[in-house]
Design a protein around this motif. Sequence first.
Motif, PDB file in Angstrom:
ATOM      1  N   PHE A   3     -13.948  27.558   7.508  1.00  0.00           N
ATOM      2  CA  PHE A   3     -13.433  27.084   8.781  1.00  0.00           C
ATOM      3  C   PHE A   3     -13.903  25.653   9.035  1.00  0.00           C
ATOM      4  N   GLY A   4     -15.184  25.383   8.768  1.00  0.00           N
ATOM      5  CA  GLY A   4     -15.731  24.039   9.003  1.00  0.00           C
ATOM      6  C   GLY A   4     -15.003  22.981   8.192  1.00  0.00           C
ATOM      7  N   ASP A   5     -14.740  23.293   6.931  1.00  0.00           N
ATOM      8  CA  ASP A   5     -14.012  22.348   6.074  1.00  0.00           C
ATOM      9  C   ASP A   5     -12.607  22.092   6.616  1.00  0.00           C
ATOM     10  N   LYS A   6     -11.945  23.181   7.048  1.00  0.00           N
ATOM     11  CA  LYS A   6     -10.598  23.054   7.603  1.00  0.00           C
ATOM     12  C   LYS A   6     -10.614  22.195   8.863  1.00  0.00           C
ATOM     13  N   LEU A   7     -11.631  22.399   9.720  1.00  0.00           N
ATOM     14  CA  LEU A   7     -11.741  21.629  10.957  1.00  0.00           C
ATOM     15  C   LEU A   7     -11.962  20.143  10.669  1.00  0.00           C
ATOM     16  N   ILE A   8     -12.837  19.849   9.732  1.00  0.00           N
ATOM     17  CA  ILE A   8     -13.079  18.444   9.353  1.00  0.00           C
ATOM     18  C   ILE A   8     -11.788  17.806   8.855  1.00  0.00           C
ATOM     19  N   GLU A   9     -11.085  18.525   7.986  1.00  0.00           N
ATOM     20  CA  GLU A   9      -9.837  18.013   7.418  1.00  0.00           C
ATOM     21  C   GLU A   9      -8.808  17.724   8.514  1.00  0.00           C
ATOM     22  N   LEU A  10      -8.644  18.661   9.435  1.00  0.00           N
ATOM     23  CA  LEU A  10      -7.682  18.469  10.518  1.00  0.00           C
ATOM     24  C   LEU A  10      -8.091  17.325  11.439  1.00  0.00           C
ATOM     25  N   ARG A  11      -9.361  17.271  11.769  1.00  0.00           N
ATOM     26  CA  ARG A  11      -9.845  16.224  12.681  1.00  0.00           C
ATOM     27  C   ARG A  11      -9.651  14.847  12.066  1.00  0.00           C
TER      28      ARG A  11
END
Length: 134
Positions: A3-11
């Motif tokens: 989830f953290g990786d996905k959030l960083i990518e989206l942000r």
Amino acid sequence: MTFGDKLIELRKSRGLSQEKVAEQLSVTRQTISNWETNQAMPTIDKAKDLSKLFRVSLDELLDNDVSSIMLDRMSNVEKLASMLIKIIKGFGVALIVLLIISILSIIFSYTSFRNANSKTVQPDKEAIVDVGGI
């Protein structure tokens, strides 16, 4: 992908800073950092807000990780339930021990009372008077 990786990518793909995302979600920048480093997970409400902010489905945002969020939330409830069960078991064991002690004391008291009352009085041999040939 976590989830953290996905959030960083989206942000980063939207050109947003942690501060800007935090401001739009009404959380602290540290909260966003904790989510991105997988030290914490957002509540369902905040996850919905993130999905709206990044215009992705909740499923896509969480990368089918809804179960892990729910398990994190349930683990706290399970810990509390486990603690309550242990307390109840402790009280149950104490109650059984007290019940056994009470029963044994009643039996002992009854036995002592019965033994004390069942002793027959034996006449004193010297008190018997020989009246002679009657």
